[in-house]
Design an enzyme around this catalytic site. Sequence first.
Site, PDB file in Angstrom:
ATOM      1  N   ASP A   7       0.878  -1.170   0.000  1.00  0.00           N
ATOM      2  CA  ASP A   7       0.000   0.000   0.000  1.00  0.00           C
ATOM      3  C   ASP A   7       0.916   1.221   0.000  1.00  0.00           C
ATOM      4  OD1 ASP A   7      -2.108   1.791   0.234  1.00  0.00           O
ATOM      5  OD2 ASP A   7      -2.227   1.579   2.406  1.00  0.00           O
ATOM      6  N   GLU A  68      -1.347  -1.493  -4.589  1.00  0.00           N
ATOM      7  CA  GLU A  68      -2.573  -0.712  -4.740  1.00  0.00           C
ATOM      8  C   GLU A  68      -2.342   0.359  -5.794  1.00  0.00           C
ATOM      9  OE1 GLU A  68      -5.755   0.585  -1.674  1.00  0.00           O
ATOM     10  OE2 GLU A  68      -4.279   2.199  -1.773  1.00  0.00           O
ATOM     11  N   ASP A 141      -2.619   1.194   7.195  1.00  0.00           N
ATOM     12  CA  ASP A 141      -1.793   0.966   6.002  1.00  0.00           C
ATOM     13  C   ASP A 141      -1.374  -0.504   5.928  1.00  0.00           C
ATOM     14  OD1 ASP A 141      -1.724   3.730   5.180  1.00  0.00           O
ATOM     15  OD2 ASP A 141      -0.292   4.086   6.797  1.00  0.00           O
TER      16      ASP A 141
END
Length: 185
Positions: A7, A68, A141
Amino acid sequence: MHILGIDPGSRNCGYAIINYAPHVNSLKLIEAGIIKIKERDLQTQIMEFVEGIDLVIKNIHIDEVAIEDIFFAYNPQSVIKLAQFRGALSLKILQEIGNFSEYTPLQVKKAITGNGKADKTQVAFMVKRILGLKGEIKPLDITDAIAIAITHSQRIKTNDVHSTPNLQRAMPLKSLSANPSKGCI
């Protein structure tokens, strides 16, 4: 098979490594953490970020990487900065692993909760449930990185990893021409 979920962020980068055994459909969290990026000049921040990713990659053999995708943000400067971090990350992954897959937040939420509009607490709840984890995963996160890795494992299970659902060709590739007079590029 070890799957690294990332992420990316310009302040914190969540990462998670899960072990996926496709023949028994088993998932196990191996490692998860945060790469903290200190407030400095952009070049130093990008170097710290890449060095952090390098440590993760070199610590455990990685078979697959899922990242992501960049999503819409209200601040264009933030998007540009994140894109610079993503570019450095992409290059590092390509050099070390060879390829990666990308998932939008909507795809991850839908894969984990069944609802593309789920909030972060719903995603966190399902991540813990899927992996059988107790306690809270912080910061979010890390939860997002785990969710990205799980999403990728689901795509592997359905053999849909390297498909390009957004690619639509109007004509066969061989009919495209580099000749500007024919109107094609």
